[in-house]
Design a protein around this motif. Structure first.
Motif, PDB file in Angstrom:
ATOM      1  N   ALA A 245       0.806  -1.212   0.000  1.00 42.73           N
ATOM      2  CA  ALA A 245       0.000   0.000   0.000  1.00 42.73           C
ATOM      3  C   ALA A 245       0.842   1.266   0.000  1.00 42.73           C
ATOM      4  N   ALA A 246       0.267   2.316  -0.593  1.00 43.32           N
ATOM      5  CA  ALA A 246       0.840   3.657  -0.583  1.00 43.32           C
ATOM      6  C   ALA A 246      -0.302   4.644  -0.419  1.00 43.32           C
ATOM      7  N   LEU A 247       0.024   5.884  -0.087  1.00 45.81           N
ATOM      8  CA  LEU A 247      -1.014   6.891   0.110  1.00 45.81           C
ATOM      9  C   LEU A 247      -1.833   7.066  -1.153  1.00 45.81           C
ATOM     10  N   PRO A 248      -3.151   6.902  -1.085  1.00 43.78           N
ATOM     11  CA  PRO A 248      -3.993   7.133  -2.256  1.00 43.78           C
ATOM     12  C   PRO A 248      -3.973   8.603  -2.653  1.00 43.78           C
ATOM     13  N   PRO A 249      -4.227   8.895  -3.926  1.00 46.57           N
ATOM     14  CA  PRO A 249      -4.325  10.294  -4.337  1.00 46.57           C
ATOM     15  C   PRO A 249      -5.549  10.946  -3.708  1.00 46.57           C
ATOM     16  N   VAL A 250      -5.503  12.262  -3.601  1.00 43.56           N
ATOM     17  CA  VAL A 250      -6.641  12.992  -3.064  1.00 43.56           C
ATOM     18  C   VAL A 250      -7.847  12.784  -3.984  1.00 43.56           C
ATOM     19  N   SER A 251      -8.986  12.452  -3.392  1.00 43.92           N
ATOM     20  CA  SER A 251     -10.203  12.240  -4.185  1.00 43.92           C
ATOM     21  C   SER A 251     -11.415  12.516  -3.324  1.00 43.92           C
ATOM     22  N   ASP A 252     -12.590  12.428  -3.944  1.00 39.51           N
ATOM     23  CA  ASP A 252     -13.834  12.622  -3.209  1.00 39.51           C
ATOM     24  C   ASP A 252     -14.248  11.386  -2.424  1.00 39.51           C
ATOM     25  N   HIS A 253     -13.584  10.266  -2.674  1.00 39.96           N
ATOM     26  CA  HIS A 253     -13.950   9.022  -2.004  1.00 39.96           C
ATOM     27  C   HIS A 253     -13.269   8.928  -0.634  1.00 39.96           C
ATOM     28  N   ASP A 254     -13.981   8.378   0.319  1.00 43.15           N
ATOM     29  CA  ASP A 254     -13.437   8.217   1.663  1.00 43.15           C
ATOM     30  C   ASP A 254     -12.623   6.927   1.730  1.00 43.15           C
ATOM     31  N   TRP A 255     -11.408   6.956   1.211  1.00 47.49           N
ATOM     32  CA  TRP A 255     -10.596   5.744   1.197  1.00 47.49           C
ATOM     33  C   TRP A 255     -10.130   5.349   2.594  1.00 47.49           C
ATOM     34  N   LYS A 256     -10.034   6.303   3.498  1.00 51.27           N
ATOM     35  CA  LYS A 256      -9.619   5.956   4.856  1.00 51.27           C
ATOM     36  C   LYS A 256     -10.602   4.985   5.501  1.00 51.27           C
ATOM     37  N   GLY A 257     -11.853   5.085   5.139  1.00 46.93           N
ATOM     38  CA  GLY A 257     -12.852   4.204   5.713  1.00 46.93           C
ATOM     39  C   GLY A 257     -13.054   2.915   4.955  1.00 46.93           C
ATOM     40  N   ARG A 258     -12.275   2.699   3.882  1.00 46.66           N
ATOM     41  CA  ARG A 258     -12.497   1.527   3.037  1.00 46.66           C
ATOM     42  C   ARG A 258     -11.299   0.578   2.952  1.00 46.66           C
ATOM     43  N   LEU A 259     -10.110   1.052   3.308  1.00 46.83           N
ATOM     44  CA  LEU A 259      -8.897   0.285   3.018  1.00 46.83           C
ATOM     45  C   LEU A 259      -8.321  -0.397   4.250  1.00 46.83           C
ATOM     46  N   ASP A 260      -7.937  -1.666   4.093  1.00 46.93           N
ATOM     47  CA  ASP A 260      -7.069  -2.368   5.034  1.00 46.93           C
ATOM     48  C   ASP A 260      -5.710  -2.497   4.349  1.00 46.93           C
ATOM     49  N   CYS A 261      -4.774  -1.674   4.772  1.00 49.49           N
ATOM     50  CA  CYS A 261      -3.495  -1.556   4.067  1.00 49.49           C
ATOM     51  C   CYS A 261      -2.447  -2.494   4.662  1.00 49.49           C
ATOM     52  N   ALA A 262      -1.697  -3.141   3.795  1.00 51.27           N
ATOM     53  CA  ALA A 262      -0.540  -3.945   4.201  1.00 51.27           C
ATOM     54  C   ALA A 262       0.706  -3.306   3.606  1.00 51.27           C
ATOM     55  N   GLN A 263       1.619  -2.888   4.463  1.00 47.11           N
ATOM     56  CA  GLN A 263       2.854  -2.258   3.999  1.00 47.11           C
ATOM     57  C   GLN A 263       3.970  -2.579   4.977  1.00 47.11           C
ATOM     58  N   GLY A 264       4.962  -3.355   4.503  1.00 45.59           N
ATOM     59  CA  GLY A 264       6.049  -3.788   5.362  1.00 45.59           C
ATOM     60  C   GLY A 264       7.255  -2.886   5.370  1.00 45.59           C
ATOM     61  N   PHE A 265       7.292  -1.868   4.480  1.00 45.01           N
ATOM     62  CA  PHE A 265       8.423  -0.940   4.491  1.00 45.01           C
ATOM     63  C   PHE A 265       8.087   0.190   5.455  1.00 45.01           C
ATOM     64  N   ARG A 266       8.896   0.348   6.458  1.00 38.95           N
ATOM     65  CA  ARG A 266       8.573   1.209   7.592  1.00 38.95           C
ATOM     66  C   ARG A 266       8.252   2.651   7.174  1.00 38.95           C
ATOM     67  N   THR A 267       8.986   3.213   6.234  1.00 37.31           N
ATOM     68  CA  THR A 267       8.766   4.598   5.816  1.00 37.31           C
ATOM     69  C   THR A 267       7.357   4.789   5.281  1.00 37.31           C
ATOM     70  N   ASP A 268       6.936   3.894   4.377  1.00 32.49           N
ATOM     71  CA  ASP A 268       5.598   3.999   3.796  1.00 32.49           C
ATOM     72  C   ASP A 268       4.522   3.647   4.813  1.00 32.49           C
ATOM     73  N   PHE A 269       4.808   2.690   5.696  1.00 31.72           N
ATOM     74  CA  PHE A 269       3.879   2.367   6.785  1.00 31.72           C
ATOM     75  C   PHE A 269       3.600   3.599   7.634  1.00 31.72           C
ATOM     76  N   LEU A 270       4.658   4.329   8.008  1.00 35.04           N
ATOM     77  CA  LEU A 270       4.481   5.508   8.857  1.00 35.04           C
ATOM     78  C   LEU A 270       3.702   6.604   8.139  1.00 35.04           C
ATOM     79  N   SER A 271       3.918   6.746   6.833  1.00 30.14           N
ATOM     80  CA  SER A 271       3.161   7.742   6.067  1.00 30.14           C
ATOM     81  C   SER A 271       1.680   7.425   6.076  1.00 30.14           C
TER      82      SER A 271
END
Length: 337
Positions: A32-58
């Motif tokens: 996973a990476a930060l989704p682009p800005v949009s009208d959709h509420d992606w924060k309420g829809r995504l279960d993100c898996a990211q093992g690289f610490r930098t991207d996880f923290l973002s």
């Protein structure tokens, strides 16, 4: 992360080619990476898996639900962002299909340099690809999860023989097919290390294992690594070959997160690539971080490609330093705090 590939991954939802599922539906997002800005509420829809610490923290700081690994579950859709390693990409796609409901969309996107077109062709041999879109020097394709799906087997874990031992590694880890020559050169100088030691950027643990085998004066070892899967492999390899010396493991971004402990010695083979280009600033920041984490009189032992310009950073951060080994490709440096 490639911003163009991330934008392209979400393009089918933004242009209406794919409808979003009903309210409350969850999407699995692998690599996973930060989704682009949009009208959709992606924060309420995504279960993100990211093992690289930098991207996880973002992702975490932006308010997304994220973990280094996502457990078993059934999702209303899945998103897969391709990386550089084909076997790992294939494994993520199969996992996305395995963890979605029948009929759910599974979207795969990547920059052209990640082999996205070859992956699309490969997937078309297994199940129908619904559609593909290209934009931002990237491509996204998607398929619908069949009523029944059994993932083909993908051997992601592998073993690497080095110094008479078989280490656990996997695609996506640094030098996952063999212990690299620079690390092997550095390991020849570990006999002088003693006290409380740390391995900065340990990867799958080769240098940590060699330190504990060759430096009987080491009393305790702290292992730092930004890639979660590599850190788990390092734990396994140290359990197998590290002997009785106590070791602690930290999933840690050394470029952004401070280190609170103080050490007598630090070893490291710092990464120096972002994408396809060499980036000396990564090693320079890690050298500065090592200097801050060493006790007065403590020593840094590091290996680097000969052409990387680390000397000015070493001179500013340490009382003295010297090149103690080198060949046509690598240099080993000892620096004293």
């Amino acid at each position: 992360m490639d911003d163009g590939a991330v934008k392209t991954l979400f393009l089918p939802f933004e242009n209406g080619a794919l409808p979003l599922s009903v309210e409350g539906a969850r999407f699995l997002f692998l690599n996973a990476a930060l989704p682009p800005v949009s009208d959709h509420d992606w924060k309420g829809r995504l279960d993100c898996a990211q093992g690289f610490r930098t991207d996880f923290l973002s992702l975490k700081s932006a308010g997304f639900q994220v973990a280094p690994q996502v457990g078993e579950g059934q999702f209303s859709g899945a998103l897969v962002l391709l990386g550089k390693h084909r076997d790992l990409n294939r494994s993520n796609i199969y996992r996305a299909l395995q963890q979605t409901l029948p009929g759910a969309p599974v979207l795969v996107a990547g920059a052209k340099t990640t082999g996205i077109q070859a992956m699309r062709k490969e997937m078309r041999e297994l199940l129908p690809v619904e559609q593909a879109l290209s934009k931002n020097h990237a491509q996204v394709f998607w398929c619908l999860r069949p009523e029944s799906w059994v993932s083909p087997s993908v051997a992601v874990q592998q073993t690497v023989g080095a110094d008479g031992m078989q280490f656990e590694t996997a695609p996506g880890m640094f030098s996952h097919k063999a212990a690299d020559a620079g690390s092997q050169m550095l390991a020849r100088h570990f006999g002088e290390v003693k006290g409380k030691a740390a391995d900065f950027g340990a990867g799958w643990g080769y240098l940590s294992v060699m330190l504990l085998k060759n430096a009987p004066g080491v009393a305790v070892l702290d292992v730092f690594e930004a890639d979660y899967a590599s850190l788990q492999a390092a734990k396994t390899n140290l359990d197998l070959f590290g002997g009785q010396t106590p070791a602690s493991f930290y999933w840690h971004d050394l470029l952004a997160e401070p280190v609170s402990a103080a050490y007598d010695a630090i070893i490291m083979n710092p990464p120096f690539h972002t994408g396809r280009s060499a980036e000396a600033s990564i090693g320079q920041v890690m050298i500065a971080a090592a200097a801050k984490a060493l006790k007065p009189g403590g020593r840094l032992l590091m290996v680097a490609n000969r052409e990387l310009p680390y000397e000015d950073t070493l001179q500013r951060a340490f009382r003295r330093f010297e090149r103690i080994d080198e060949d046509r490709h690598y240099k080993v440096v000892r620096a004293i705090k």
